[in-house]
Structure formats: C-alpha cells, structure tokens
Design a protein around this motif. Structure first.
Motif, PDB file in Angstrom:
ATOM      1  N   HIS A 103       0.854  -1.186   0.000  1.00  0.00           N
ATOM      2  CA  HIS A 103       0.000   0.000   0.000  1.00  0.00           C
ATOM      3  C   HIS A 103       0.889   1.234   0.000  1.00  0.00           C
ATOM      4  O   HIS A 103       1.874   1.300   0.744  1.00  0.00           O
ATOM      5  N   ILE A 104       0.550   2.212  -0.840  1.00  0.00           N
ATOM      6  CA  ILE A 104       1.322   3.449  -0.943  1.00  0.00           C
ATOM      7  C   ILE A 104       0.393   4.630  -0.709  1.00  0.00           C
ATOM      8  O   ILE A 104      -0.692   4.701  -1.298  1.00  0.00           O
ATOM      9  N   ILE A 105       0.827   5.547   0.159  1.00  0.00           N
ATOM     10  CA  ILE A 105       0.050   6.757   0.438  1.00  0.00           C
ATOM     11  C   ILE A 105       0.910   7.978   0.111  1.00  0.00           C
ATOM     12  O   ILE A 105       1.827   8.310   0.869  1.00  0.00           O
ATOM     13  N   PRO A 106       0.665   8.655  -1.005  1.00  0.00           N
ATOM     14  CA  PRO A 106       1.350   9.927  -1.254  1.00  0.00           C
ATOM     15  C   PRO A 106       0.761  10.991  -0.320  1.00  0.00           C
ATOM     16  O   PRO A 106      -0.429  10.969  -0.011  1.00  0.00           O
ATOM     17  N   PHE A 107       1.588  11.937   0.119  1.00  0.00           N
ATOM     18  CA  PHE A 107       1.054  12.977   0.998  1.00  0.00           C
ATOM     19  C   PHE A 107       1.816  14.283   0.814  1.00  0.00           C
ATOM     20  O   PHE A 107       2.922  14.315   0.261  1.00  0.00           O
ATOM     21  N   THR A 108       1.193  15.349   1.288  1.00  0.00           N
ATOM     22  CA  THR A 108       1.822  16.667   1.284  1.00  0.00           C
ATOM     23  C   THR A 108       2.097  17.083   2.727  1.00  0.00           C
ATOM     24  O   THR A 108       1.358  16.711   3.646  1.00  0.00           O
ATOM     25  N   SER A 109       3.162  17.844   2.909  1.00  0.00           N
ATOM     26  CA  SER A 109       3.509  18.372   4.226  1.00  0.00           C
ATOM     27  C   SER A 109       3.963  19.813   4.056  1.00  0.00           C
ATOM     28  O   SER A 109       3.945  20.359   2.946  1.00  0.00           O
ATOM     29  N   SER A 110       4.392  20.431   5.149  1.00  0.00           N
ATOM     30  CA  SER A 110       4.715  21.860   5.108  1.00  0.00           C
ATOM     31  C   SER A 110       5.803  22.192   4.098  1.00  0.00           C
ATOM     32  O   SER A 110       5.786  23.261   3.478  1.00  0.00           O
ATOM     33  N   ARG A 111       6.755  21.290   3.924  1.00  0.00           N
ATOM     34  CA  ARG A 111       7.891  21.566   3.049  1.00  0.00           C
ATOM     35  C   ARG A 111       7.824  20.819   1.716  1.00  0.00           C
ATOM     36  O   ARG A 111       8.819  20.736   1.003  1.00  0.00           O
ATOM     37  N   THR A 112       6.654  20.299   1.396  1.00  0.00           N
ATOM     38  CA  THR A 112       6.482  19.654   0.099  1.00  0.00           C
ATOM     39  C   THR A 112       6.424  20.711  -0.998  1.00  0.00           C
ATOM     40  O   THR A 112       5.717  21.716  -0.864  1.00  0.00           O
ATOM     41  N   VAL A 113       7.164  20.491  -2.063  1.00  0.00           N
ATOM     42  CA  VAL A 113       7.124  21.402  -3.208  1.00  0.00           C
ATOM     43  C   VAL A 113       5.945  21.004  -4.090  1.00  0.00           C
ATOM     44  O   VAL A 113       5.892  19.875  -4.585  1.00  0.00           O
ATOM     45  N   PRO A 114       4.957  21.903  -4.289  1.00  0.00           N
ATOM     46  CA  PRO A 114       3.779  21.548  -5.100  1.00  0.00           C
ATOM     47  C   PRO A 114       4.180  21.143  -6.515  1.00  0.00           C
ATOM     48  O   PRO A 114       5.001  21.802  -7.154  1.00  0.00           O
ATOM     49  N   GLN A 115       3.581  20.043  -6.986  1.00  0.00           N
ATOM     50  CA  GLN A 115       3.866  19.563  -8.336  1.00  0.00           C
ATOM     51  C   GLN A 115       2.676  19.777  -9.274  1.00  0.00           C
ATOM     52  O   GLN A 115       2.843  19.950 -10.463  1.00  0.00           O
ATOM     53  N   GLY A 116       1.466  19.745  -8.714  1.00  0.00           N
ATOM     54  CA  GLY A 116       0.267  19.924  -9.522  1.00  0.00           C
ATOM     55  C   GLY A 116      -0.144  18.648 -10.236  1.00  0.00           C
ATOM     56  O   GLY A 116       0.637  17.713 -10.394  1.00  0.00           O
TER      57      GLY A 116
END
Length: 250
Positions: A103-116
């Motif tokens: 199982h894979i969960i992609p996630f965003t955090s405070s320092r994630t660079v937005p990819q769109g």
C-alpha cells in the motif's frame, strides 16, 4: 518470467483471454508462442499456470492447467511517501512495489514542493504499480491512496501495528533497534507503515504530531539520504526483516 494480471470472471471453461498491452509484451518482448507456458494471477492471491492456446492480433487465449492460492507477505507494508518530483515519485512507486510494499500513500507536508496534477499523476502511478507487481511476480495487486495532507495521513495510520517515521535529526532510535527491541512483541505485528518526508524534511511541529499519533522517529544512520533513496532503503530492510518478525514455529 513476469506474472500477468487477469480477471477471474473472464475464465471460461478453463480458458482465459488476455488483451491490451500485455498481448504486445507477450508476443514482441517475451516472444512467446503457442504451446508456451504462462503464469497469471487475479491480484488477490490466486496463481494460474497455463499454456498459450492461440494468439491473435487483438488477444491471446490461454488454457489454464493449474491454480493455487499463495499467501502474501507475513507483514503488510505501507509506504507513506511525501510528494516529490515526477520521475523520482515514479521510481519510488516502482521499486517499493517490487520490494513487496502493498500500500502506498502519497502525501503533502509543510515543506512539500507543489507539483500539480496529482489526480492525473495518480492514474499513472497506478499503472506503474501494477506493472511492477507483474514484473516481480507478485500475487496481490498493490493499492494506491489519493494524496493526503499530513494530518489526514496521521489519522489514516490508526490501523497499523507498527508506525515509523524516518527523521534525519533522530539520535536515539535506529530502525534496527526498533525492529529488534526485546521489549516489543514482534509476533503480533501484522502491518507496518513508514513515513518518508520531502527533501526539505519535516517541521518540528510535524514531528510532534507524528509522535502523538504513536509514530516512532527513527534514524537511517549518519548519511543524509535523498527522499527516494530512503523510501527504497526502508522497504528493503523491512522486506529482509519480515521473516525474522514471524513467530517461531510451534
């Protein structure tokens, strides 16, 4: 030899039709012919062995000669990976699935660079995960969650028996120390989730939130690894250790 994914509902009278991109792969890459053996799975733990009965431009018919149920990994592994650059994220998904991550969960955090375009990327990731599953001869189709926020990821982690967060500033706990801690009953562990952050790392607030959600911060050693390298490293270690996490035979 890759193991091809089929849908059990299309098995009729011990025959199954293979269509789509797999036809070209079987004919032009593997160069299999009528009478050659083929291994298939329904993605839910059942393996079918068969013989190619006919080959047409639009499809291949396989006569099933045997089937058996195979167990999955003794430990269900989940990789929670912070979103990183396109090619690197593709590579993480491919390699962790090959190594047995289910199982894979992609996630965003405070320092994630937005990819769109995460939704369109998710469809691509699903295809990559499925191809990696087939290439590595696995019998269970990996699942891929939609991208989550860090807070939602922590909430979604409640079901896991052991929760690990890789953090470059951790000084007390190594992955080896956590897995081989004599005070932890590893025989009851059926699932593990590990979190890999973005290139910029986690904020102190995120680390504290994870600890309150019962994640154990761990170090991967003195070297500072790239996000994608850390993800595959942890998957490799957990895959290796999976056998030692099993209870001794009775």
């Amino acid at each position: 030899m890759p193991r091809f994914l089929i849908e059990a509902k299309y098995i009729i009278n011990d025959q199954v039709a293979i269509k789509g991109p797999d036809v070209r792969h079987i004919k032009n890459v593997l160069r299999l012919k009528k009478g050659d053996a083929l291994s298939m799975t329904d993605g839910a733990g059942i393996v079918y062995e068969g013989i190619i009965d006919s080959m047409q431009t639009q499809g291949i018919t396989v006569k099933i000669t045997s089937q058996k149920s195979l167990s999955t990994l003794p430990i269900q592994l989940c990789c929670a990976q912070a979103l990183i650059k396109k090619d690197k994220m593709d590579w993480v998904i491919q390699k962790t699935v090959e190594l047995g991550v289910s199982h894979i969960i992609p996630f965003t955090s405070s320092r994630t660079v937005p990819q769109g375009k995460e939704n369109s990327r998710r469809e691509r990731w699903k295809r990559i995960a499925q191809e990696a599953m087939k290439q590595s001869g696995q019998t269970y189709t990996p699942t891929l969650a939609p991208p989550l926020s860090f807070d939602k990821l922590l909430h979604a982690s409640q079901q896991y028996d052991l929760k690990i967060l890789c953090w470059e500033n951790e000084a007390s706990h190594s992955l080896k120390r956590i897995l081989r801690n004599p005070d932890r009953d590893l025989s009851i562990i059926k699932s593990i989730i590990y979190i890999i952050g973005p290139e910029g790392g986690f904020t102190p607030d995120e680390i504290q939130k994870a600890i309150r959600s019962h994640f154990i911060p761990i170090s991967l050693g003195d070297r500072i690894l790239r996000s994608e390298t850390a993800s595959v490293t942890v998957a490799s270690i957990l895959q290796y250790e999976a056998n030692t996490l099993l209870p001794p035979p009775s």
